[in-house]
Structure formats: C-alpha cells, structure tokens
Motif scaffolding. Structure first.
Motif, mmCIF file in Angstrom:
data_model
loop_
_atom_site.group_PDB
_atom_site.id
_atom_site.type_symbol
_atom_site.label_atom_id
_atom_site.label_comp_id
_atom_site.label_asym_id
_atom_site.label_seq_id
_atom_site.Cartn_x
_atom_site.Cartn_y
_atom_site.Cartn_z
ATOM 1 N N ILE A 105 -6.222 -4.124 -2.584
ATOM 2 C CA ILE A 105 -6.843 -3.260 -3.598
ATOM 3 C C ILE A 105 -5.844 -2.230 -4.132
ATOM 4 O O ILE A 105 -5.737 -2.001 -5.337
ATOM 5 C CB ILE A 105 -8.087 -2.553 -3.016
ATOM 6 C CG1 ILE A 105 -9.181 -3.588 -2.724
ATOM 7 C CG2 ILE A 105 -8.606 -1.480 -3.962
ATOM 8 C CD1 ILE A 105 -10.374 -3.026 -1.981
ATOM 9 N N TYR A 109 -5.196 -5.081 -6.991
ATOM 10 C CA TYR A 109 -6.439 -5.073 -7.761
ATOM 11 C C TYR A 109 -6.589 -3.806 -8.608
ATOM 12 O O TYR A 109 -6.879 -3.889 -9.811
ATOM 13 C CB TYR A 109 -7.632 -5.218 -6.817
ATOM 14 C CG TYR A 109 -8.948 -5.392 -7.541
ATOM 15 C CD1 TYR A 109 -9.206 -6.557 -8.280
ATOM 16 C CD2 TYR A 109 -9.930 -4.403 -7.512
ATOM 17 C CE1 TYR A 109 -10.399 -6.719 -8.959
ATOM 18 C CE2 TYR A 109 -11.120 -4.558 -8.181
ATOM 19 C CZ TYR A 109 -11.355 -5.715 -8.901
ATOM 20 O OH TYR A 109 -12.525 -5.871 -9.569
ATOM 21 N N LEU A 113 -6.619 -3.559 -12.671
ATOM 22 C CA LEU A 113 -7.709 -2.973 -13.469
ATOM 23 C C LEU A 113 -7.172 -1.905 -14.418
ATOM 24 O O LEU A 113 -7.606 -1.790 -15.556
ATOM 25 C CB LEU A 113 -8.770 -2.378 -12.546
ATOM 26 C CG LEU A 113 -9.632 -3.358 -11.753
ATOM 27 C CD1 LEU A 113 -10.633 -2.597 -10.905
ATOM 28 C CD2 LEU A 113 -10.353 -4.324 -12.691
#
Length: 562
Positions: A105, A109, A113
């Motif tokens: 993350i 990730y 984003l």
C-alpha cells in the motif's frame, strides 16, 4: 480502463514512484529469500525424521504455514521440527500479514492512486490546439475571465503550478493545466506559438518573468499583464508585454465617471465606435411623472431610453414604465443626440458640496484624479496616515465614525464612493451612509462578484466589480466591442445576426419581450446605425449591439446566438 495505460506511464515516470517501486521489489526479494531458506530447512528436518518430500511440497508447506492456512496434511513429529514450524508461522505473520500489505500500500497502491489523481491535471495541450487563451494565475480576475470566455465559447486554459490546485479548478469546471510560469518548456507544451493571447495576472515580478519567458517561445503572441504599481508598467513593456493594465486604477477611474451633476445633464459611461451609453438623472427634468411613451424623448432627441436604474435595479424601459424623480435613465445615442438631450432638458445645477470618497487606496486616489480633471471638488476619508497627502482634500479618520463623516461633509455631499478593498467593510459603510443620508447617490466597489447583490440590497445605487471589469477589458482585446460593462450586471454585448433573426424587423423579432434585452445599434461593415429603424429587416451576418442584464444576456445568447 482506457486511462490506465496513461496513468501507469505517469506513475513509472515519477522519480518518487520509481524509488518506492525499488523498495517494494527489495522487500519481495527478501521475502523470496526467506521462503527459499525455509523450504531448504524443511527438507533437512524432514529427512532427519525419515520423511521425504519433493521440492514443490517444500514450497507448498512453507507458504501454507507462513500464510497461517496450515492444512495439517504435512507435519513434523519432533520437537525441533515443531519449533521450526512456529518460527515459520511467526515470521509469516510478520512478513505476509503485516509487512507485505503495508509495504504494497505504502510503496505501490497509494502512489498509484496519487498518480491516477494527478493524471487528471493536464500538463500539455494537444498539438492541434490553436487560437486559444492562456491565463496565468487563479485569482478572482482569472476565474471571472475563464467564466466569461466559456460563455463566449473561446478555448482557454488556466496555468497553475500546483497539481492539487489544478485539480480543484478542474472539479469546479475550469480547464486547468499544471506547469511553471517561468519555464519556457511549459509554454511550448501549451502551444503558446499558436495561442491568440496570454494573460498574466500574478504580481509584477512574476508577470515580468512570465512575459520575458513567453517571448523565448513566441515573438508574436499577444501578452497582457496587470501592473500593481506605476513603476512596473515600463518594465513589463520592456519584458515583452503587448498590453499592460493597471486594473485597480481603471476601476477608480470608472467609478469616478459615474458621478452625476458635473455640469452636464448626461454622463457618458461607455462608448463603442460612435455609439455612447450615458446615464442621466431624471430629477429636475420634464420627464418626471411621465411614462416612457409620454416622455417624448425619441421625438425630441431621436434617442432611445433603453432602461432605468432604480437603486441598483434595472427596470426595462417599456412604453408604460413611469419615470420617477429617483430614476437614473440609461440613454443610447451619438454625441450629437446627447448634446440635443442636454439642450432639451436645460443646464444641470452645479454641485454645492464635495463628492465623498471612502478609502484612499489606489482605487480611491484614481477616482480623485478623474474628479479633479473634471473640476469636481472631493474629500477622501482615510484612516491610514501613510496614505494621507498634505492637502485639504484628505480627512484622517475612520469612515465608520460619524464625526469623521460629518467633518468630511456627508450631510451635503451629492455622491459617495465606497472604495475599500474589503467587501465586508464596503457593505457596512454602504448601509451606514444610506441610513445617514437616504437621498445620497452611493457608488460602491465590489471585489467578489457574489457580494454585488448584497451591496445593492445594502443601499448602493451602482456597484462595479473589480473582477468583471478586468475580465471584460481582456475580452474586448480578444474581440473589440464584444462586451462593455456599464455596471455590475448590465452589459452591452455584440452578436451576429443568425438564422433566427435574419430577414426579420426589430418589431417582428419581439426581442425585448422574449429576452428582456434591447437592440441599440446595428453594425453593417463600417456603418453603424444607432437606435435602428424598427421596421428595417436585419441582414444575416450584421452585428447587433444589445444591452441587457446578465441573466437577460444569457437568455438572448441561448435563443439568438450564432
């Protein structure tokens, strides 16, 4: 799905994303190393217990234990084997259940984003882009200009240097791009050599840098800049600006020109070619108490009465509309027609007291200079001693102090200008002056468009918006005569005769009844017919000059715009 490749390209080109991706790869390699070591130790310990398994089984057992699945089909019987199983299990919890999700993350990730969000903010325009307007800055003038060019269907973009700021503008419906205003590559990406104009609305130093940088890319594009100080005008011109405006000064001059009773019956507030738009107070004229039809204005002067101001409210000049002593008439005519109007109504009574200016900043001082040129006496109320000049025109003190206002002449002043840069204070002073003098003529400055209606309700007779005035000035450079702001909410705009009006007369078109606008002139090439014959058909392609309130203007463009 079609945007994912572009988002991935943007993601992998970002240096921080590349560093994060390298960190994630290193962690995965470390995890693979532990899995491989555990699989080797699994085989060694199993052979010590007399059990033999394939290498695939070793990896299978390691992953099921580390992921806490633990099917139980392959187990150790010795204590050392069970202790090894516990070590694999605990390290699996740390690596697979805690560190791997967090690392994925944190390093992939979340940056992806963010890259996905940033990819919404454009950094360049398509190669075929041309004839567009580039706006540097995002202050109230820039946003007002962007709104106006959208209304007139001009292609444009707003250049800002922060991605999040650009995204905010995109979410608000503006076309924003990201880039540095002092980087020549930015202007190459924005196809500046194919643009019609670049408008720089930052401070003087940034505008100078931007203008000089733009000239590295294009020697022909129009560069329009705003100058806060008088000293910056020459510097901006030397840097490459085609036009340099002092919008604050312009606002003060426009406010001053709205002063009524300066020796003539009318006051010209705007001109397009030989067409003048003028205001004239109805008080002390033969028109008071008569309807527009009964006034005889057109027969006496061959000039149209296009509207009436009633305390900030535009009243359409319909035949049955009654002219009151508080009405300010809006007239459209040539110089000769306005002179005929003055001769018809007689000479205006002279001013018996100075005009009052609340605020001695740039706007107030510019207004004072225009009044001085017109030989109109004035008093400036200013509480900042540094802005006070050594003459009799200044009164030191707060405009909210009744003693200061009385010393400045509020009891007898024919007009008061409210010129501070704070809209809240302007509303406060407008209410105060209206209560002190219900009959005084109040002209107020608005910085934000949303406060215009509030100022009218507070008692201002006329309100001029700084943002709208500046935006319309730039629009008229793009298309001369396209729009002229008479006061906030009342414009003269130019539009071609389209199929819906071609061949019809003004009487047949019924424009006033359907849109609330008045056609005050028809331009056919170099010829302009002021106050056109209502029985003459309109030619396709001719230019109409139309006057109307903002909402009526939009209604007209929606119905009759080409």
């Amino acid at each position: 799905m079609k945007f994912i490749p572009s988002q991935l390209v943007y993601f992998f080109q970002d240096r921080r994303a590349q560093r994060n991706l390298h960190s994630l790869i290193r962690f995965i390699l470390l995890l693979c190393f532990f899995i491989a070591v555990y699989s080797v130790l699994f085989h060694i310990l199993m052979e010590m217990e007399g059990q033999y398994h394939s290498w695939i089984t070793g990896f299978y057992w390691t992953l099921t234990v580390m992921s806490t699945l633990g099917f139980g089909d392959i187990t150790f019987t010795s204590d050392i084997g069970k202790l090894f199983s516990l070590c694999v299990l605990m390290s699996g919890i740390v690596f697979l259940l805690v560190m791997l999700p967090f690392t994925f993350i944190q390093f992939f990730y979340a940056p992806f984003l963010e890259a996905q969000t940033k990819s919404r903010a454009a950094r360049e325009l398509p190669e075929e882009t041309s004839g567009h307007l580039i706006i540097i800055g995002s202050d109230i003038v820039a946003l007002s200009l962007a709104t106006l060019v959208q209304q007139y269907n001009y292609p444009y973009c707003i250049l800002v240097n922060e991605v999040n700021h650009a995204l905010d503008l995109v979410d608000q419906g503006y076309k924003a791009v990201v880039g540095d205003s002092d980087n020549a590559e930015t202007y190459r990406r924005l196809r500046t050599d194919q643009a019609v104009m670049v408008v720089a609305l930052s401070d003087d130093m940034k505008n100078t840098n931007a203008a000089y940088t733009i000239r590295e890319v294009s020697a022909d594009v129009q560069v329009v800049t705003n100058a806060d100080s008088e000293e910056s005008v020459d510097i901006l011109q030397l840097a490459g600006s085609s036009h340099v405006f002092q919008f604050m000064r312009m606002l003060g001059e426009i406010l001053a020109r709205r002063t009524l009773g300066t020796g003539t019956r009318h006051n010209v507030i705007g001109s397009i070619k030989n067409l003048n738009i003028a205001e004239a107070p109805a008080a002390d004229t033969p028109f008071v108490g008569r309807s527009v039809k009964e006034s005889g204005l057109r027969s006496a002067t061959n000039m149209n009465l296009v509207g009436l101001w009633e305390r900030g409210r535009l009243v359409p000049a319909r035949p049955e509309t009654v002219i009151t002593s508080r009405s300010i008439m809006i007239l459209a005519g040539t110089d000769e027609q306005l002179e005929a109007y003055d001769a018809y109504v007689g000479e205006a009574p002279p001013m018996e007291a100075p005009v009052l200016i609340l605020g001695g900043g740039r706007v107030g001082q510019a207004a004072a200079q225009v009044l001085s040129q017109r030989n109109v006496d004035y008093k400036i109320v200013e509480k900042n001693p540094e802005l006070i000049q050594n003459d009799t025109h200044y009164v030191l003190g707060s405009a909210s102090d009744i003693g200061v206002l009385k010393a400045a002449g509020i009891d007898n002043a024919p007009s008061v200008f409210v010129t501070t840069h704070n809209d809240d204070l302007n509303i406060y002073l407008t209410i105060y002056c209206r209560r002190l003098r219900p009959d005084i003529h109040i002209i107020s400055r608005a910085t934000l468009d949303r406060n215009v209606s509030v100022m009218h309700k507070a008692g201002a007779d006329l309100v001029m918006s700084y943002a709208t005035m500046a935006a319309n000035t730039i629009i008229n450079l793009l298309s001369p005569g396209k729009v002229l702001t008479l006061t906030e909410g009342l414009n003269i705009f130019q539009v071609e005769v389209g199929p819906s009006l071609a061949g019809k007369t003004l009487a047949e078109s019924n424009v006033r009844a359907e849109t609330g606008c008045n056609i005050i002139a028809v331009s056919r090439g170099e010829e302009m017919e002021v106050n056109p014959d209502p029985k003459r058909p309109l030619d396709k392609g001719a230019a109409l000059l139309v006057i109307g309130a903002a909402e009526n203007e939009q209604r007209f463009l929606d119905r009759y715009g080409v």
